[in-house]
Motif scaffolding. Structure first.
Motif, PDB file in Angstrom:
ATOM      1  N   ASP A  34       2.796   0.954  -4.754  1.00  0.00           N
ATOM      2  CA  ASP A  34       3.277  -0.625  -5.341  1.00  0.00           C
ATOM      3  C   ASP A  34       3.313  -1.782  -4.428  1.00  0.00           C
ATOM      4  O   ASP A  34       3.724  -2.657  -4.741  1.00  0.00           O
ATOM      5  CB  ASP A  34       4.951  -0.314  -5.791  1.00  0.00           C
ATOM      6  N   CYS A  35       2.689  -1.451  -3.251  1.00  0.00           N
ATOM      7  CA  CYS A  35       2.378  -2.793  -2.326  1.00  0.00           C
ATOM      8  C   CYS A  35       1.504  -2.272  -1.516  1.00  0.00           C
ATOM      9  O   CYS A  35       1.083  -0.829  -1.322  1.00  0.00           O
ATOM     10  CB  CYS A  35       3.620  -3.087  -1.643  1.00  0.00           C
ATOM     11  N   LEU A  36       1.006  -3.092  -0.633  1.00  0.00           N
ATOM     12  CA  LEU A  36      -0.171  -2.923   0.284  1.00  0.00           C
ATOM     13  C   LEU A  36       0.291  -2.159   1.455  1.00  0.00           C
ATOM     14  O   LEU A  36      -0.520  -1.371   1.703  1.00  0.00           O
ATOM     15  CB  LEU A  36      -0.608  -4.504   0.910  1.00  0.00           C
ATOM     16  N   ASN A  37       1.437  -2.170   2.040  1.00  0.00           N
ATOM     17  CA  ASN A  37       2.028  -1.098   2.949  1.00  0.00           C
ATOM     18  C   ASN A  37       1.911   0.318   2.654  1.00  0.00           C
ATOM     19  O   ASN A  37       1.486   1.075   3.433  1.00  0.00           O
ATOM     20  CB  ASN A  37       3.244  -1.609   3.763  1.00  0.00           C
ATOM     21  N   VAL A  38       2.455   0.524   1.504  1.00  0.00           N
ATOM     22  CA  VAL A  38       2.479   1.911   1.049  1.00  0.00           C
ATOM     23  C   VAL A  38       1.004   2.496   0.803  1.00  0.00           C
ATOM     24  O   VAL A  38       0.789   3.485   1.088  1.00  0.00           O
ATOM     25  CB  VAL A  38       3.114   2.061  -0.433  1.00  0.00           C
ATOM     26  N   ALA A  39       0.118   1.548   0.281  1.00  0.00           N
ATOM     27  CA  ALA A  39      -1.188   1.923   0.065  1.00  0.00           C
ATOM     28  C   ALA A  39      -1.907   2.174   1.463  1.00  0.00           C
ATOM     29  O   ALA A  39      -2.690   3.234   1.361  1.00  0.00           O
ATOM     30  CB  ALA A  39      -2.010   0.707  -0.742  1.00  0.00           C
ATOM     31  N   ARG A  40      -1.499   1.485   2.502  1.00  0.00           N
ATOM     32  CA  ARG A  40      -2.222   1.904   3.627  1.00  0.00           C
ATOM     33  C   ARG A  40      -1.837   3.172   4.223  1.00  0.00           C
ATOM     34  O   ARG A  40      -2.637   3.847   4.894  1.00  0.00           O
ATOM     35  CB  ARG A  40      -1.809   0.646   4.795  1.00  0.00           C
ATOM     36  N   GLU A  41      -0.591   3.606   4.040  1.00  0.00           N
ATOM     37  CA  GLU A  41       0.018   4.885   4.310  1.00  0.00           C
ATOM     38  C   GLU A  41      -0.696   5.932   3.808  1.00  0.00           C
ATOM     39  O   GLU A  41      -0.875   6.931   4.380  1.00  0.00           O
ATOM     40  CB  GLU A  41       1.485   4.969   4.351  1.00  0.00           C
ATOM     41  N   HIS A  42      -0.871   5.958   2.465  1.00  0.00           N
ATOM     42  CA  HIS A  42      -1.756   6.747   1.752  1.00  0.00           C
ATOM     43  C   HIS A  42      -3.217   6.896   2.330  1.00  0.00           C
ATOM     44  O   HIS A  42      -3.473   8.285   2.425  1.00  0.00           O
ATOM     45  CB  HIS A  42      -1.815   6.403   0.203  1.00  0.00           C
ATOM     46  N   LEU A  43      -3.607   5.860   2.691  1.00  0.00           N
ATOM     47  CA  LEU A  43      -4.948   5.750   3.204  1.00  0.00           C
ATOM     48  C   LEU A  43      -5.306   6.592   4.402  1.00  0.00           C
ATOM     49  O   LEU A  43      -6.257   6.948   4.651  1.00  0.00           O
ATOM     50  CB  LEU A  43      -5.670   4.437   3.180  1.00  0.00           C
ATOM     51  N   LYS A  44      -4.235   6.356   5.424  1.00  0.00           N
ATOM     52  CA  LYS A  44      -4.193   6.941   6.514  1.00  0.00           C
ATOM     53  C   LYS A  44      -4.117   8.486   6.437  1.00  0.00           C
ATOM     54  O   LYS A  44      -4.668   9.374   7.211  1.00  0.00           O
ATOM     55  CB  LYS A  44      -2.800   6.574   7.295  1.00  0.00           C
ATOM     56  N   ARG A  45      -3.440   8.903   5.530  1.00  0.00           N
ATOM     57  CA  ARG A  45      -3.047  10.554   5.314  1.00  0.00           C
ATOM     58  C   ARG A  45      -4.256  11.073   4.355  1.00  0.00           C
ATOM     59  O   ARG A  45      -4.491  12.222   4.857  1.00  0.00           O
ATOM     60  CB  ARG A  45      -1.851  10.703   4.547  1.00  0.00           C
ATOM     61  N   GLU A  46      -4.999  10.593   3.599  1.00  0.00           N
ATOM     62  CA  GLU A  46      -6.148  11.223   2.881  1.00  0.00           C
ATOM     63  C   GLU A  46      -6.993  10.076   2.304  1.00  0.00           C
ATOM     64  O   GLU A  46      -6.702   8.927   2.511  1.00  0.00           O
ATOM     65  CB  GLU A  46      -5.230  11.893   1.546  1.00  0.00           C
ATOM     66  N   SER A  47      -8.197  10.665   1.991  1.00  0.00           N
ATOM     67  CA  SER A  47      -9.259   9.915   1.482  1.00  0.00           C
ATOM     68  C   SER A  47      -9.384   9.810  -0.142  1.00  0.00           C
ATOM     69  O   SER A  47      -8.792  10.576  -0.664  1.00  0.00           O
ATOM     70  CB  SER A  47     -10.721  10.425   1.945  1.00  0.00           C
ATOM     71  N   PHE A  48      -9.843   8.954  -0.571  1.00  0.00           N
ATOM     72  CA  PHE A  48      -9.953   8.622  -1.923  1.00  0.00           C
ATOM     73  C   PHE A  48     -11.192   8.313  -2.598  1.00  0.00           C
ATOM     74  O   PHE A  48     -11.858   7.482  -1.684  1.00  0.00           O
ATOM     75  CB  PHE A  48      -8.948   7.298  -2.561  1.00  0.00           C
ATOM     76  N   ASP A  49     -11.702   8.857  -3.610  1.00  0.00           N
ATOM     77  CA  ASP A  49     -12.808   8.405  -4.046  1.00  0.00           C
ATOM     78  C   ASP A  49     -12.883   6.919  -4.738  1.00  0.00           C
ATOM     79  O   ASP A  49     -14.148   6.071  -4.728  1.00  0.00           O
ATOM     80  CB  ASP A  49     -13.471   9.409  -5.395  1.00  0.00           C
ATOM     81  N   VAL A  50     -11.903   6.512  -5.452  1.00  0.00           N
ATOM     82  CA  VAL A  50     -11.784   5.238  -6.123  1.00  0.00           C
ATOM     83  C   VAL A  50     -10.446   4.711  -5.688  1.00  0.00           C
ATOM     84  O   VAL A  50      -9.318   5.362  -5.744  1.00  0.00           O
ATOM     85  CB  VAL A  50     -11.902   5.455  -7.577  1.00  0.00           C
ATOM     86  N   VAL A  51     -10.288   3.286  -5.474  1.00  0.00           N
ATOM     87  CA  VAL A  51      -9.212   2.665  -5.450  1.00  0.00           C
ATOM     88  C   VAL A  51      -9.100   1.599  -6.386  1.00  0.00           C
ATOM     89  O   VAL A  51     -10.215   0.587  -6.674  1.00  0.00           O
ATOM     90  CB  VAL A  51      -8.954   1.901  -4.040  1.00  0.00           C
ATOM     91  N   VAL A  52      -8.072   1.610  -7.348  1.00  0.00           N
ATOM     92  CA  VAL A  52      -7.888   0.537  -8.332  1.00  0.00           C
ATOM     93  C   VAL A  52      -6.615  -0.230  -7.896  1.00  0.00           C
ATOM     94  O   VAL A  52      -5.716   0.148  -7.566  1.00  0.00           O
ATOM     95  CB  VAL A  52      -7.318   1.229  -9.549  1.00  0.00           C
ATOM     96  N   LEU A  53      -7.036  -1.624  -7.551  1.00  0.00           N
ATOM     97  CA  LEU A  53      -6.311  -2.565  -6.733  1.00  0.00           C
ATOM     98  C   LEU A  53      -5.866  -3.719  -7.358  1.00  0.00           C
ATOM     99  O   LEU A  53      -6.903  -4.323  -7.813  1.00  0.00           O
ATOM    100  CB  LEU A  53      -6.893  -2.727  -5.495  1.00  0.00           C
ATOM    101  N   ASP A  54      -4.717  -4.002  -7.377  1.00  0.00           N
ATOM    102  CA  ASP A  54      -4.203  -5.028  -7.995  1.00  0.00           C
ATOM    103  C   ASP A  54      -4.384  -6.317  -6.931  1.00  0.00           C
ATOM    104  O   ASP A  54      -4.311  -6.099  -5.779  1.00  0.00           O
ATOM    105  CB  ASP A  54      -2.792  -5.104  -8.300  1.00  0.00           C
ATOM    106  N   LYS A  55      -4.764  -7.368  -7.327  1.00  0.00           N
ATOM    107  CA  LYS A  55      -5.166  -8.521  -6.395  1.00  0.00           C
ATOM    108  C   LYS A  55      -3.882  -9.303  -5.839  1.00  0.00           C
ATOM    109  O   LYS A  55      -3.900  -9.637  -4.843  1.00  0.00           O
ATOM    110  CB  LYS A  55      -5.667  -9.693  -7.024  1.00  0.00           C
ATOM    111  N   ASN A  56      -2.835  -9.591  -6.698  1.00  0.00           N
ATOM    112  CA  ASN A  56      -1.567  -9.988  -6.348  1.00  0.00           C
ATOM    113  C   ASN A  56      -0.516  -9.028  -6.285  1.00  0.00           C
ATOM    114  O   ASN A  56      -0.071  -8.547  -7.281  1.00  0.00           O
ATOM    115  CB  ASN A  56      -1.386 -11.034  -7.223  1.00  0.00           C
ATOM    116  N   LEU A  57      -0.018  -8.758  -4.977  1.00  0.00           N
ATOM    117  CA  LEU A  57       0.881  -7.746  -4.636  1.00  0.00           C
ATOM    118  C   LEU A  57       2.096  -8.377  -3.815  1.00  0.00           C
ATOM    119  O   LEU A  57       2.056  -9.550  -3.225  1.00  0.00           O
ATOM    120  CB  LEU A  57       0.262  -6.787  -3.639  1.00  0.00           C
ATOM    121  N   PRO A  58       3.150  -7.915  -3.846  1.00  0.00           N
ATOM    122  CA  PRO A  58       4.452  -8.545  -3.280  1.00  0.00           C
ATOM    123  C   PRO A  58       4.430  -8.870  -1.796  1.00  0.00           C
ATOM    124  O   PRO A  58       4.847  -9.890  -1.195  1.00  0.00           O
ATOM    125  CB  PRO A  58       5.643  -7.456  -3.367  1.00  0.00           C
ATOM    126  N   ASP A  59       3.634  -8.176  -0.902  1.00  0.00           N
ATOM    127  CA  ASP A  59       3.387  -8.169   0.294  1.00  0.00           C
ATOM    128  C   ASP A  59       2.063  -8.791   0.830  1.00  0.00           C
ATOM    129  O   ASP A  59       1.620  -8.656   1.987  1.00  0.00           O
ATOM    130  CB  ASP A  59       3.796  -7.124   1.037  1.00  0.00           C
TER     131      ASP A  59
END
Length: 498
Positions: A34-59
């Motif tokens: 639900d935010c950039l920081n949480v997304a970054r934590e997920h990206l550190k732990r595992e790889s993804f084929d696709v990221v669907v990314l909202d442009k405007n986020l709370p952080d």
């Protein structure tokens, strides 16, 4: 779980995120943030084929994360979600490395179903990731494409049947995708190797239909040189698709009813009982209720099959789906580098498609061949080889008659509104032809303001005035393209699909 690709969905609105995740989760392993920081934590732990990314986020701005992904994970495909349709914003996202973008709207889910597989296919091809390209092709191969109300309702119905063992009856005109729906019902289930067995009841000789369905014992008839399992046995713990169920002989209908009721089959020429358990998905382009009244189809079998009824809408009643279907077919047939122009799509929308989705795909295949001949990867208006036949009143009457409900289960407010829209469209088409495409005369005759008449014609996708001239030119170009294609490909021109 079946093999799927991994998606990271970064979106702060919970309701929006939940709706998108529910749909994409049918195909993929979706991780939510639900935010950039949480997304970054997920990206550190595992790889993804696709990221669907909202442009405007709370952080912060999603473009920040887009830049990080492109730097650290260059093979990851990124699709931006944005509430801003401003071209400058879109251009900035693409310039920073986004593979595609989707503007948030009421149609974001059907838009993603079209844009995501195309973006991944293009990204995989440009990065030479053959495995990802194959994976996305297999994952979305049975997707129901389109953003019309009837198509969105159909997708919801299919998703609601996940985990259900109830038998399904699919009715509709030829070419509307009944087998695709059956395969979609099968593919959303969790079992990795869930059987899907298909049989066209109208293509099997009457004396062999029982052998095909229930199997036979060696020596039970001439040609039975070995024991053979029938379709029911092969579909055990899966789905059996019976196409053209209305063509099944009455005697075979009686045996089919018993198998469905008892869950057991006896092979032809054998006395051994074999237990089977499968979901039957039947399809027909005929009215089984009418056949029951005529004594041509067993009423008890009809009610056994008609537990869940899915009625497919003809393509002419959902023209808003044509653009999405054409774009997907263009990539499926031509490859990730092919595209189709808006003008070509407009020409496709002007046609009534009596052969429905099957005919549309055939038209795209011909257009791709025409493109390749001139060494182009863009389908233009001149490449769309569709024959626009002027309809007479009798043909339009038959079209309206076909739109009438055939069974009580088809009655709904939505289908009623679709019929009224079809009725109004055909009336205005006929009126315009009688007035040589003159909208001013049409408005006068019908007692409408000229602006109201234009608005109504636009809403119903009916052309008038200057458009009538362009339509005649369009027809000439279309016929010319078709003639060129036939002269260059005589074997294809003589084929049944052409």
């Amino acid at each position: 779980m079946k093999e799927s690709f991994k998606i990271l969905l970064v979106e702060d609105m919970e309701s929006y995120r939940g709706a998108v995740s529910q749909l994409l989760g049918v195909y993929s392993d979706v991780t939510e943030a639900d935010c950039l920081n949480v997304a970054r934590e997920h990206l550190k732990r595992e790889s993804f084929d696709v990221v669907v990314l909202d442009k405007n986020l709370p952080d912060g701005d999603g473009i920040e994360l887009l830049t990080e992904i492109k730097g650290s994970y260059p093979n990851t495909v990124v699709i931006m979600l944005t509430s801003d349709s401003d071209f400058g914003v879109v251009k900035h996202c693409i310039a920073r490395g986004a593979d595609d973008y989707v503007v948030k709207s009421d149609t974001v889910i059907p838009d993603l179903l079209v844009r995501l597989p195309i973006a991944v296919a293009k990204g995989a091809a440009s990065r030479k990731l053959a495995n990802l390209e194959q994976l996305v092709r297999e994952t979305f191969r049975f997707e129901i494409i389109g953003k019309s109300e009837s198509t969105m309702e159909l997708r919801e119905t299919i998703l609601s049947l996940k985990g259900s063992a109830s038998h399904v009856l699919i009715s509709g005109e030829s070419g509307t995708g009944k087998e695709l729906i059956a395969r979609r019902l099968n593919s959303i289930e969790d079992e990795r190797n869930r059987p899907f067995i298909a049989l066209n009841c109208g293509a099997i000789p009457e004396n062999l239909i029982e052998s095909e369905l229930f199997g036979h014992k060696k020596g039970s008839f001439t040609g039975a040189v070995t024991d053979r399992a029938g379709k029911f046995e092969l579909a055990h713990k899966g789905d059996l698709f019976l196409d053209e169920i209305g063509e099944l002989p009455l005697l075979a209908q009686a045996r089919l009813l018993r198998v469905i009721q008892e869950g057991e089959v006896i092979r032809v020429g054998d006395d051994r009982i074999i237990k089977v358990k499968c979901r039957v998905i039947a399809a027909t382009n005929r009215s089984l209720a009418q056949m029951v009244r005529e004594g041509k189809f067993r009423e008890d079998l009809y009610h056994r099959l008609n537990v869940i009824n899915i009625a497919t809408a003809p393509l002419r009643s959902r023209t808003s789906d044509i653009g999405d279907l054409a774009r997907v077919f263009t990539v499926q047939v031509g490859g990730p580098n092919f595209k189709i122009t808006d003008k070509a799509i407009k020409a496709l929308k002007d046609y009534d498609w009596p052969g429905n989705i099957r005919e549309l795909r055939n038209a795209i295949e011909r257009a791709v061949i025409a493109c390749k001949r001139r060494k182009s990867s863009e389908i233009s208006f001149e490449d769309v080889a569709v024959l626009h036949v002027t309809e007479d009143v009798a043909q339009r009457s038959r079209k309206l008659e076909a739109s009438l409900p055939r069974e009580a289960i088809e009655l709904s407010a939505h289908h009623y509104e679709e019929f009224l829209e079809t009725l109004e469209r055909e009336y205005l088409k006929t009126a315009l032809e009688l007035l040589n495409g003159n909208v001013t005369d049409l408005a006068t005759k019908l007692g409408l303001a000229r602006s109201t008449a234009f608005k109504k014609l636009k809403e119903l996708n009916v052309s008038g005035d200057s458009s009538s001239l362009s339509k005649r030119i369009s027809k000439s170009l279309v016929l010319s393209a078709r003639a060129k294609f036939e002269s260059s490909h005589p074997d294809l021109a003589r084929s049944e699909n052409w």
